[in-house]
Design an enzyme around this catalytic site. Sequence first.
Site: not given
Length: 446
Positions: A89, A152
């Site tokens: 991500d 994250e």
Amino acid sequence: MSDVVNAVRAAMPAVRIDLEALVRIPAVAFEGLDHEPVRRGADAVQRLLTDAGASETRQIRHGEGQPSVYAHFPAPAGQPTVLLYAHQDVQPVGDLARWDQPDPFEVVERNGRLYGRGVADDKAGVMAHIAALRAYGGKPPVGVKLFIEGEEEFGSPTLEALLREHRETLSADVVVIADSTNWRTEVPALTTTLRGVINVYVEVATATGAVHSGIFGGPVPDALTALARLMATLHDDAGDVAVAGLVTGRGSDLDYDEASLREEAGMLEGTEFIGTGRLTERMWSKPTATVLGIDCPGAAEAANALQPTARAKVSFRLAPGDSAANAVKAVSAHFEANAPWGARVTVTPEGGAGDPSAIDSTGPAFDAARAAFAEAWDGTAPVEIGIGGSIPMIATFQELFPEAAILVTGVEDQYSNPHGPNESLDLGMFERVCVAEALLLAKLAN
């Protein structure tokens, strides 16, 4: 070892193609955005790991969290197991006008660097793991588990619960976290300290409602001015954080070149550095206090009135040796003790706090890493660095896997600009990172 190096170099054109394909997936896990690309990114990573020869791949998640990808390459008899971590991500792109390309999710090459959101943080980390596995034809000399996270950049809200739930599955002798940086493109690094972080909301109240600034101004304080005075107490005259109770860690022997730091940070001419001590000490082992935003009327639409309330969001980076719990207490006590003019102050911690980390860099796994990096960088040994930013999950890995050696590596350099516009990856250094990881697997086996 030369065969391993040649195999990585031969794999790099295909690795780059797959990296660019991952960057084109706008996998942003922030609330309020479409999360379909995050799921699509997890699917793409899972396919890459299946194609790399994993005996098992699957997606795991906790509750409503974003999916993470797990893959397993079983260990040959008598060999250790290595857990490879990265995240797929990315951060939102921010102001498009500040990018030098029309689409931040389309990769552009300029002067030996690739530009695009997530190309360095951390999709190149994902592909470095895959490049090392491809060098061995999917049969690495040690056992390999991969854990590729999907949230994250959003603060890993479900990561701790997910790790606890799958603790036995993810257990390993060595953990390699590819989410940090190198000292320079020509100097590799192992990250051994990271600052923690807390964010708090500070609300100041002075009245029950807004009143005319001319009629009541003078004796009656307004909340916005009181808030400004309160924020000014966070630093002393030299610019060091003035909150009693926050810890200062041990400094590094390394130091930053002042001119380089000014250039990399984009400081305006005449702007001075704040704080005291080595620049690396100020960035790695001292606390910081940053006012991230203020809730108040905008200048253009503000009425001529005394504001009854004002609120700020303040972020504190915490030095190694401190803890988020201690910092919340110290910060709350500071704001309450320094409330100007008897104003009512309320401090509310935001979720997502993280403890700082300090890593013991002794032992055979670190010896193997130093040898692998030195070989990949043609004899230049890695230096040990700190990181001013925070990766709270490293403290979680330390807690859950206390017997494992934790190596924090990365694909970034001083010009990568992660989280900002024109994020980039140095292609030459990226190849060295891939070579180093492949060599590390071999040296851990030996």
